[in-house]
Scaffold this motif. Structure first.
Motif, PDB file in Angstrom:
ATOM      1  N   ARG A 298       5.006  63.683 -85.364  1.00  0.00           N
ATOM      2  CA  ARG A 298       5.607  64.187 -84.860  1.00  0.00           C
ATOM      3  C   ARG A 298       4.284  64.559 -83.224  1.00  0.00           C
ATOM      4  O   ARG A 298       5.009  65.414 -82.262  1.00  0.00           O
ATOM      5  N   GLY A 299       3.146  65.316 -84.079  1.00  0.00           N
ATOM      6  CA  GLY A 299       2.098  66.117 -83.296  1.00  0.00           C
ATOM      7  C   GLY A 299       2.916  67.840 -82.994  1.00  0.00           C
ATOM      8  O   GLY A 299       2.979  68.199 -82.855  1.00  0.00           O
ATOM      9  N   PRO A 322       1.140  60.217 -90.838  1.00  0.00           N
ATOM     10  CA  PRO A 322       1.095  62.198 -90.441  1.00  0.00           C
ATOM     11  C   PRO A 322      -0.371  61.744 -90.248  1.00  0.00           C
ATOM     12  O   PRO A 322      -1.052  60.571 -89.944  1.00  0.00           O
ATOM     13  N   ARG A 323      -0.755  62.469 -88.904  1.00  0.00           N
ATOM     14  CA  ARG A 323      -2.200  62.612 -88.760  1.00  0.00           C
ATOM     15  C   ARG A 323      -3.279  63.083 -89.613  1.00  0.00           C
ATOM     16  O   ARG A 323      -4.241  62.838 -89.359  1.00  0.00           O
ATOM     17  N   ALA A 324      -2.505  64.389 -89.942  1.00  0.00           N
ATOM     18  CA  ALA A 324      -3.473  65.032 -90.762  1.00  0.00           C
ATOM     19  C   ALA A 324      -2.990  65.763 -92.070  1.00  0.00           C
ATOM     20  O   ALA A 324      -1.766  66.791 -91.528  1.00  0.00           O
ATOM     21  N   TRP A 358       0.019  55.330 -92.133  1.00  0.00           N
ATOM     22  CA  TRP A 358       0.918  55.374 -93.801  1.00  0.00           C
ATOM     23  C   TRP A 358       2.287  54.746 -94.098  1.00  0.00           C
ATOM     24  O   TRP A 358       2.871  55.449 -94.802  1.00  0.00           O
ATOM     25  N   GLY A 359       3.043  55.041 -92.552  1.00  0.00           N
ATOM     26  CA  GLY A 359       4.167  54.883 -93.230  1.00  0.00           C
ATOM     27  C   GLY A 359       4.776  55.747 -93.567  1.00  0.00           C
ATOM     28  O   GLY A 359       5.080  56.938 -92.700  1.00  0.00           O
ATOM     29  N   TYR A 398      -8.840  56.901 -95.695  1.00  0.00           N
ATOM     30  CA  TYR A 398      -8.156  58.150 -94.879  1.00  0.00           C
ATOM     31  C   TYR A 398     -10.233  58.932 -94.811  1.00  0.00           C
ATOM     32  O   TYR A 398     -10.955  58.395 -95.758  1.00  0.00           O
ATOM     33  N   ARG A 399     -10.617  59.529 -94.230  1.00  0.00           N
ATOM     34  CA  ARG A 399     -11.551  60.680 -94.310  1.00  0.00           C
ATOM     35  C   ARG A 399     -11.319  61.803 -94.379  1.00  0.00           C
ATOM     36  O   ARG A 399     -10.601  62.574 -93.960  1.00  0.00           O
TER      37      ARG A 399
END
Length: 516
Positions: A298-299, A322-324, A358-359, A398-399
């Protein structure tokens, strides 16, 4: 290696059996041990292995290797002059770990070159075995390896430093330039903090691609196995100021898996200025990581300082794509720890950036009580909402950054300010009241015009908040926010705080679980 990293979570990892019908078995039986290898080889192997019953590991080792102490195991050293690729002058070198102590699993190692994989043979003369304190069999049988380390001239052009190590279950860790080893990652976590007991998957074999001259990256493939699942992993490793792993993982469950942990991280937290209750220590802080950092789908930017609780705690942060997320070490000054040996200020954080969707699921944070810094007591991982089911393939890419710091990025917009420290203490004049003092700086706070005053938004799930104050801190060139928590007899309070103005949040959201 640091003693805690050797001990933490590895007692359940046993001796690795050979894998019937796999590349390893077929290579040993062939006149020419080299076999074709490409990016699909380990995937095919994991898929085939998942269709077979799990073979429990055999833990047998001859004396004196079967019962080595930590100190005895440390006397087994690999001759760096015989490291793989040293003679060729390539940018990476590989040194195997010997089996023994907690590392009884026999792990197969292969070199991949020109599209073919060749087993790396065990040679006891490459190790110092003379100081074990007991007679060594003569001749020494083929004991094999427990894992390996990679070295690279990351810090100095004339010296190869260790940059990554894979040893024990599915554990691995790495460092960036100037770092010392701290937290670890794992290939997979299963049933962490569940009543059923945790299952520790094992990396059974590794295929190391021969490094290329002049290229500062290398590739490692790994086969994962456990009673619940198999898996194929591909790691592209790039050392530097921060060392980056590009991780491609595919899982092939044998059974339904409702409690899987993807991209798991494992760390240690004993105490800090914010969570110092019961500590009797000359050091102000003792930890490999001091907080969980999340960038949600959601940022929203979240920062959750870690705690050493009196009882096991599990926190769940629901999200979609999720972004990270990561376990970070923000306290970076020697004065934060005053420890000349451990050098906690030089330990990296680990920042996981999912690639692709990743859902729906949640980031889980597990905090386990501990009285000693030799124990890893913190875990963080992503858990999909839907169970993983047998007969399916699941891909997670993923990184993974081993870094001194990570920032929340957004195109054409300054990042939110980060919380750089915090303390809590009793308010003597009011029994039971806790005073929290937090520091935030940088990012959007740095762009505030002179005279502008941000708004402190602080809430509690129970009890009440009093005397919320925000003020400039000229010593940090940032802002200090403080508030009092009146628990009112509550045994658990979830706190949430951030600074904002009319344009929105100026800081990340600070979260904390208070318990008496």
């Amino acid at each position: 290696m640091h003693r805690r990293a050797l001990i933490a979570g590895l007692a359940m990892a046993g001796l690795m059996p050979r894998i019937p019908g796999t590349l390893y078995e077929r290579a040993e039986a062939a006149d020419d041990p080299a076999r074709p290898f490409d990016d699909t080889t380990v995937r095919s192997m994991a898929r085939e292995l998942a269709a077979k019953p799990y073979a429990a590991p055999d833990e047998r080792l001859p004396a004196p290797f079967a019962d080595l102490s930590y100190d005895a195991y440390r006397t087994i050293r690999f001759n760096a002059g015989r490291a793989a690729w040293r003679a060729e002058g390539l940018p990476f070198q590989m040194q195997p770990f010997h089996r023994g102590f907690l590392f009884k699993a026999k792990v197969a190692l292969f070199e991949v070159a020109n599209g073919r994989a060749t087993p790396i043979p065990y040679d006891p003369t490459a190790f110092t075995l003379s100081e074990l304190g007991g007679p060594v069999p003569s001749p020494v049988p083929d004991l094999g390896f427990a894992g390996f380390r990679l070295t690279n001239p990351m810090n100095r052009a004339d010296h190869f430093d260790e940059v990554a190590a894979f040893v024990g279950a599915s554990y691995f860790r790495a460092i960036g330039k100037g770092h010392v080893y701290g937290l670890s990652a794992r290939g997979l976590a299963i049933a962490t903090a569940e009543r059923s007991g945790e299952e520790f998957p094992l990396f059974r074999a590794f295929w190391l691609e021969r490094p290329r001259a002049g290229v500062n990256s290398t590739v490692v493939h790994a086969l994962l196995d456990s009673p619940s699942t198999t898996g194929a992993f591909r790691f592209t490793i790039r050392p530097g100021e921060e060392t980056v792993f590009d991780v491609e993982s595919r899982l092939y469950p044998r059974v339904e898996m409702p409690t899987v942990g993807v991209a798991p991280l494992t760390s240690m937290f004993l105490h800090s200025a914010l969570d110092y209750q019961g500590a009797d220590d000359f050091r102000p802080s003792v930890h490999d990581s001091d907080g969980l950092m999340l960038s949600t789908g959601r940022g929203e930017a979240l920062w959750r300082p870690l705690a050493n609780p009196r009882e096991l705690q599990v926190s769940v942060f629901g999200d979609v794509n999720p972004r990270a997320f990561g376990l970070m070490q923000r306290a970076r000054a020697f004065r934060d720890y005053l420890d000349l040996e451990a050098r906690y200020e030089r330990r990296p954080g680990a920042w996981v950036e999912p690639i692709g969707d990743w859902g729906e699921g949640a980031v889980h944070l597990v905090e386990i009580p501990t009285r000693e810094e030799i124990h890893d007591n913190i875990a963080a991982f992503w858990r999909p909402k839907a169970p993983l089911r047998p007969g399916q393939e699941y891909s997670y890419v993923y990184r993974l950054h081993w870094t001194s710091g990570a920032a929340f990025g957004a195109p054409n917009r300054p990042a939110p300010a980060q919380f750089s420290g915090g303390r809590q203490g009793a308010k003597p004049s009011v029994q039971g009241t806790r005073l929290f003092v937090l520091e935030a700086a940088g990012g959007r706070l740095a762009g505030l015009p002179e005279g502008a005053m941000p708004v402190l938004d602080v809430t509690a799930s129970a009890g009440r908040i009093e005397n919320a104050v925000v003020q400039r801190n000229p010593e940090t060139e940032g802002w200090r926010l403080s508030f009092e928590l009146v628990p009112g007899g509550e045994k658990l309070v979830e706190l949430r705080a951030l600074l904002k103005n009319d344009s929105g949040p100026l800081t990340e959201t600070w979260l904390f679980r208070w318990t008496p």
